[in-house]
Write a protein that holds these residues in place. Structure first.
Motif, mmCIF file in Angstrom:
data_model
loop_
_atom_site.group_PDB
_atom_site.id
_atom_site.type_symbol
_atom_site.label_atom_id
_atom_site.label_comp_id
_atom_site.label_asym_id
_atom_site.label_seq_id
_atom_site.Cartn_x
_atom_site.Cartn_y
_atom_site.Cartn_z
ATOM 1 N N ILE A 98 31.464 7.980 2.984
ATOM 2 C CA ILE A 98 31.485 6.742 3.926
ATOM 3 C C ILE A 98 31.949 7.065 5.227
ATOM 4 C CG2 ILE A 98 32.525 4.488 3.982
ATOM 5 C CD1 ILE A 98 33.465 4.611 1.001
ATOM 6 N N CYS A 99 31.126 6.233 6.177
ATOM 7 C CA CYS A 99 31.493 6.452 7.713
ATOM 8 C C CYS A 99 31.774 4.931 8.063
ATOM 9 C CB CYS A 99 30.416 6.908 8.479
ATOM 10 S SG CYS A 99 30.454 8.738 8.474
ATOM 11 N N LEU A 100 32.871 4.853 8.858
ATOM 12 C CA LEU A 100 32.994 3.492 9.423
ATOM 13 C C LEU A 100 32.947 3.413 11.066
ATOM 14 C CD1 LEU A 100 34.009 0.405 8.666
ATOM 15 C CD2 LEU A 100 36.620 1.455 9.209
ATOM 16 N N ASP A 101 32.155 2.905 11.634
ATOM 17 C CA ASP A 101 31.919 2.775 13.019
ATOM 18 C C ASP A 101 32.840 1.772 13.573
ATOM 19 O OD1 ASP A 101 31.172 3.019 15.518
ATOM 20 O OD2 ASP A 101 29.075 2.775 15.099
ATOM 21 N N THR A 102 33.869 1.779 14.456
ATOM 22 C CA THR A 102 34.590 0.784 14.876
ATOM 23 C C THR A 102 34.992 0.841 16.246
ATOM 24 O OG1 THR A 102 36.770 -0.283 14.282
ATOM 25 C CG2 THR A 102 36.465 2.017 13.609
ATOM 26 N N ASN A 103 35.405 -0.329 16.635
ATOM 27 C CA ASN A 103 36.250 -0.176 18.117
ATOM 28 C C ASN A 103 37.408 -0.197 18.093
ATOM 29 O OD1 ASN A 103 37.172 -2.860 17.804
ATOM 30 N ND2 ASN A 103 35.377 -3.715 18.620
ATOM 31 N N GLY A 104 38.064 -0.068 16.625
ATOM 32 C CA GLY A 104 39.395 0.281 16.611
ATOM 33 C C GLY A 104 40.321 -0.875 17.096
ATOM 34 N N GLY A 105 39.632 -1.956 17.499
ATOM 35 C CA GLY A 105 40.636 -2.971 18.104
ATOM 36 C C GLY A 105 41.061 -4.204 17.163
ATOM 37 N N VAL A 106 40.902 -3.943 15.960
ATOM 38 C CA VAL A 106 41.544 -4.992 14.879
ATOM 39 C C VAL A 106 42.551 -4.135 13.798
ATOM 40 C CG1 VAL A 106 41.160 -6.442 12.849
ATOM 41 C CG2 VAL A 106 39.463 -6.150 14.622
ATOM 42 N N TRP A 107 43.611 -4.782 13.761
ATOM 43 C CA TRP A 107 44.780 -3.959 13.041
ATOM 44 C C TRP A 107 45.221 -4.990 12.208
ATOM 45 C CZ3 TRP A 107 44.668 1.131 12.098
ATOM 46 C CH2 TRP A 107 45.876 1.560 11.189
ATOM 47 N N ASN A 108 45.457 -4.611 10.908
ATOM 48 C CA ASN A 108 46.359 -5.298 9.981
ATOM 49 C C ASN A 108 46.620 -4.582 8.524
ATOM 50 O OD1 ASN A 108 43.836 -5.961 8.386
ATOM 51 N ND2 ASN A 108 43.503 -7.573 9.782
ATOM 52 N N ARG A 109 47.082 -5.339 7.434
ATOM 53 C CA ARG A 109 47.318 -4.356 6.519
ATOM 54 C C ARG A 109 45.794 -4.031 5.954
ATOM 55 N NH1 ARG A 109 46.629 -5.570 1.371
ATOM 56 N NH2 ARG A 109 46.947 -7.997 1.689
ATOM 57 N N GLN A 110 45.024 -4.833 5.826
ATOM 58 C CA GLN A 110 43.820 -4.507 5.252
ATOM 59 C C GLN A 110 42.921 -3.498 5.999
ATOM 60 O OE1 GLN A 110 44.595 -7.815 5.951
ATOM 61 N NE2 GLN A 110 45.101 -8.702 4.056
ATOM 62 N N THR A 111 42.960 -3.537 7.421
ATOM 63 C CA THR A 111 42.059 -2.449 8.309
ATOM 64 C C THR A 111 42.894 -1.018 7.934
ATOM 65 O OG1 THR A 111 43.352 -2.982 10.125
ATOM 66 C CG2 THR A 111 41.388 -4.060 9.762
ATOM 67 N N GLU A 112 44.233 -1.157 7.774
ATOM 68 C CA GLU A 112 44.689 0.000 7.655
ATOM 69 C C GLU A 112 44.390 0.781 6.280
ATOM 70 O OE1 GLU A 112 49.315 1.799 7.050
ATOM 71 O OE2 GLU A 112 48.890 0.116 8.022
ATOM 72 N N GLU A 113 44.101 -0.164 5.304
ATOM 73 C CA GLU A 113 43.946 0.256 3.875
ATOM 74 C C GLU A 113 42.283 0.692 3.901
ATOM 75 O OE1 GLU A 113 43.538 -0.965 -0.847
ATOM 76 O OE2 GLU A 113 44.275 -2.413 0.646
ATOM 77 N N LEU A 114 41.871 0.108 4.749
ATOM 78 C CA LEU A 114 40.101 0.315 4.964
ATOM 79 C C LEU A 114 39.853 1.831 5.466
ATOM 80 C CD1 LEU A 114 37.322 -1.006 4.315
ATOM 81 C CD2 LEU A 114 37.225 -1.571 6.748
ATOM 82 N N PHE A 115 40.877 2.062 6.451
ATOM 83 C CA PHE A 115 40.626 3.303 7.158
ATOM 84 C C PHE A 115 41.046 4.369 6.361
ATOM 85 C CE2 PHE A 115 41.345 1.042 11.235
ATOM 86 C CZ PHE A 115 39.921 1.411 11.769
#
Length: 241
Positions: A98-115
């Protein structure tokens, strides 16, 4: 349900190997050069079952080989982290990279788990200078740089993607300052310089929108070579994509 804009099968530009690329709908940034303005709206695209995406990935798995897999791009996929987390778990169970192409500008508990569930993050850094980043995207780059630091601290492999926009993100000082800031990160596996292009201009016209950078010309060979040389002073693997 996941809001999908479109798909690309057998993609070769969004991560290693051959990949199924899933372009998701919605983005908080307003990049002046955005090639897909139709992905920005949070309400566009098609609501899609995670089962459908999983089935597509599994059916294409024989073509991925040892390097390929699935890439989630956008838009900004982390806006849908809640819906993607269970899908990422199922993809990992199926043995799909799995690759995730992101601007990295969104951060919360869910994005941390996703990363944490992502095998390789493609982190788009638009500009290092904060004021010029805001002029280019409408947002600060503070969270993007914090995301890079989190990936480094947590041992998550990532690529840096940098769009070289003449007059906006090709300044020597900005590239050098980026290199001085994160050039010693051990988990950056490569830096991709993405040439600026005008392929999405027709979409602006079709949507009745003005393309702000219509006077900006595409990169010359010399501009790309100069940027590559600068990045190579700080990063071990640099490619022009």
């Amino acid at each position: 349900m996941i809001r999908v804009h479109s798909y690309e099968s057998m993609g070769t530009y969004d991560g290693p190997g051959l990949r199924l690329v899933v372009f998701l709908q919605g983005c908080p940034f307003r990049c002046l050069y955005c090639a897909n303005p139709d992905t920005i709206s949070l309400t566009g695209g098609k609501l899609t079952s995670p089962d459908e995406i999983l089935d597509m990935a599994v059916s294409q798995k024989p073509f991925f080989g040892s390097k390929g897999g699935i890439t989630f791009s956008g838009g900004e996929p982390t806006l849908q982290a809640d819906s993607l987390i269970p899908l990422f778990r199922r993809l990992k169970t199926a043995g799909i990279h799995i690759c995730l192409d992101t601007n990295g500008g969104v951060w919360n508990r869910q994005t941390e788990e996703l990363f944490g569930l992502t095998d390789l993050v493609l982190l788009d850094i638009k500009q290092f200078d904060e004021s010029r980043h805001k002029a280019l995207t409408g947002h600060t780059n503070a969270q993007t740089l914090r995301t890079a630091a989190w990936l480094e601290e947590n041992g998550r492999p990532f690529w840096i993607r940098y769009v070289l926009v003449p007059g906006y993100s090709d300044g020597e000082d900005d590239i050098r300052n980026l290199g001085r800031s994160i050039g010693d990160y051990k988990n950056i596996r490569r830096v991709e310089i993405l040439p600026y292009h005008r392929l999405g201009v027709h979409k602006y016209e079709a949507m009745g929108l003005e393309y702000s950078l219509k006077e900006v010309k595409e990169n010359t060979k010399e501009q790309l070579e100069r940027a590559e040389m600068l990045f190579r002073e700080y990063f071990s693997i640099v490619v022009v994509n």
